[in-house]
Design an enzyme around this catalytic site. Structure first.
Site, short mmCIF file in Angstrom:
data_model
loop_
_atom_site.label_atom_id
_atom_site.label_comp_id
_atom_site.label_asym_id
_atom_site.label_seq_id
_atom_site.Cartn_x
_atom_site.Cartn_y
_atom_site.Cartn_z
N GLN A 181 -9.97 -5.48 -5.59
CA GLN A 181 -10.21 -5.87 -3.85
C GLN A 181 -10.43 -7.49 -3.93
OE1 GLN A 181 -10.14 -3.40 -1.42
NE2 GLN A 181 -9.59 -5.05 -0.09
N LYS A 194 -16.33 -2.75 -2.66
CA LYS A 194 -15.65 -1.45 -2.08
C LYS A 194 -16.99 -0.65 -2.16
CE LYS A 194 -11.77 0.64 -1.78
NZ LYS A 194 -10.71 0.12 -1.11
N GLY A 237 -11.01 1.18 6.29
CA GLY A 237 -10.38 2.45 5.88
C GLY A 237 -9.91 2.51 4.52
N ASP A 238 -9.98 3.84 3.79
CA ASP A 238 -9.48 4.15 2.72
C ASP A 238 -9.13 5.61 2.70
OD1 ASP A 238 -8.95 2.53 0.01
OD2 ASP A 238 -9.62 4.67 -0.60
N THR A 281 -1.18 -1.64 6.53
CA THR A 281 -1.07 -1.68 4.89
C THR A 281 0.60 -1.00 4.85
OG1 THR A 281 -3.19 -0.95 4.91
CG2 THR A 281 -1.90 -0.79 2.88
N ASN A 296 -2.69 7.40 6.03
CA ASN A 296 -2.44 6.24 6.93
C ASN A 296 -1.23 5.11 6.13
OD1 ASN A 296 -3.36 2.96 6.98
ND2 ASN A 296 -3.63 4.20 8.77
N SER A 330 -7.33 -6.54 8.75
CA SER A 330 -8.87 -6.46 8.81
C SER A 330 -9.55 -7.83 9.03
CB SER A 330 -9.72 -5.95 7.45
OG SER A 330 -9.34 -4.38 7.49
#
Ligand code: NDP
Length: 352
Positions: free
Chosen positions: A19, A34, A73-74, A117, A148, A284
């Protein structure tokens, strides 16, 4: 923020490490972290998910903030979970701020964050193909996942003229030679929260298969959008045999190291997740900007910025790869470009 029974410290460390360099590549001033839990929202009632999110935030709120770390979100964390987490944060702190992203549009969310994404992945793939005198029109695409990232990757690929013939979840996969019906996919997965068997039951052209098998389908472009280590060396061999030209990671580290090497050695244009799926975190950051200025931008404005960011990322990783004598090696390009910005910032601010 990942909520999945497989979550452990090792997974969070690799995701956090990635990340940092992904966020660096977005060109935006964001750091990287994360978090998550081995809680499984699947099969739980809304009330049970809410209870978990509230308890989790009761501890987490001490460590996050609009200018500290900002969860998004993930896997297993969608609009419902973000809502419960945000509500509890506000209840505890008495503050309304851009502390979580992926919020609902009625309470501080950004248009195009849901799509970001998946759309971003396709904007980058399109830029890559253009740079190689090609485009997505008429291409066959295989996608894994049905969450997603996968859903909006399918949607944008089809808008750009490609035909997407697969999606998958952790129990099986769909082959739909007529092209995935995105409206039906959204209805089954986002609205009814059902399995892909329901998609197959309602679509004549679709076949449902148990287990895994997406990478055995002949395609020009492969987009792993489910989870880590889902594309192995054997899968890579199969893709190469079938003439795949591009593999771009919508998920984080879905391709094993030996599979990555095999694809690259066999002339496949391979784009790692830290570049290819950076559109989510980029939007984001745009959501946080909108929260700070108390404004909401239009879909076109956010989507336009997303497209520009993904094209800039492609230029950056392609140019860096060339500079370091590794033309078209986007792993080298992304790693070096992402790292250099972080290293320069650390150096300038003094080591501890
Ligand atoms: P979702 O939870 O929305 O969807 C995940 C999908 O992958 C589901 O279809 C799920 O199937 C499948 N899946 C999960 N675990 C496995 C497994 N072990 N084997 C096979 N299939 C599995 O998550 P997202 O779409 O948000 O995330 C997908 C990937 O993209 C992750 O790697 C994530 O880190 C990455 N990513 C996400 C971003 C975002 O903005 N959401 C941003 C950047 C990267 P099932 O329903 O059966 O569990």
């Amino acid at each position: 923020m990942r909520l999945h029974p497989t979550v452990n410290l090792g997974i969070l460390k690799f995701l956090g490490f990635e990340q940092i360099f992904k966020n660096s590549l977005t060109t935006l001033p964001i750091g990287g972290a994360k978090g998550g839990s081995d809680f499984d929202p699947k099969g739980k009632s809304d009330r049970e998910v809410m209870a978990f999110c509230q308890s989790f935030m009761t501890e987490l709120h001490k460590y996050i903030g609009a200018d500290i770390d900002v969860p998004a979100g993930d896997i297993g964390t969608g609009a419902r979970e973000i809502g419960y987490l945000f509500g509890q944060y506000k209840r505890l702190t008495n503050r309304f701020e851009g502390v979580l992203t992926g919020k609902g549009l009625e309470w501080g969310g950004s248009l195009a964050r849901t799509e970001a994404t998946g759309y971003g992945l396709l904007y980058l793939v399109n830029a890559l193909l253009k740079d190689h005198a090609d485009d997505l029109a008429g291409k066959t695409v295989v996608v894994s996942g049905a969450g997603n990232v996968a859903t909006y990757a399918v949607e944008k690929a089809q808008q750009l003229g490609a035909k997407v013939v697969t999606v998958s979840d952790s129990t099986g996969w769909i082959y739909d030679p007529a092209g995935i019906d995105v409206a039906l996919l959204k209805e089954v997965k986002e609205v009814r929260r059902e399995r892909l068997t329901a998609y197959a039951a309602e679509r004549d052209s679709a076949e449902y298969h148990e287990g895994r098998g997406v990478w055995a389908v002949k395609a020009d472009v492969a987009l792993p959008c489910a989870t880590q280590n889902e594309l192995t060396l054997d899968d890579a061999k199969q893709l190469v045999t079938n003439g795949v030209k591009v593999v771009a990671e919508g998920a984080n580290m879905p391709t094993t190291l030996d599979a990555t090497k095999y694809l690259q050695e066999n002339g496949v244009l391979f784009v790692p997740g830290k570049a290819a799926n950076a559109g989510g975190v980029a939007v984001s950051a745009l959501e946080m900007s909108q929260n700070s200025e108390r404004l909401s931008w239009t879909f076109e404005e956010v989507d336009g910025q997303l497209k520009q960011i993904m094209e800039t990322i492609y230029d950056n990783i392609a140019t860096t790869a060339k500079e370091f004598g590794a033309e078209d090696d986007f792993v080298v390009g992304a790693n070096i470009a992402g790292f250099l910005k972080v290293a320069k910032a650390v150096e300038a601010q003094g080591v501890c």
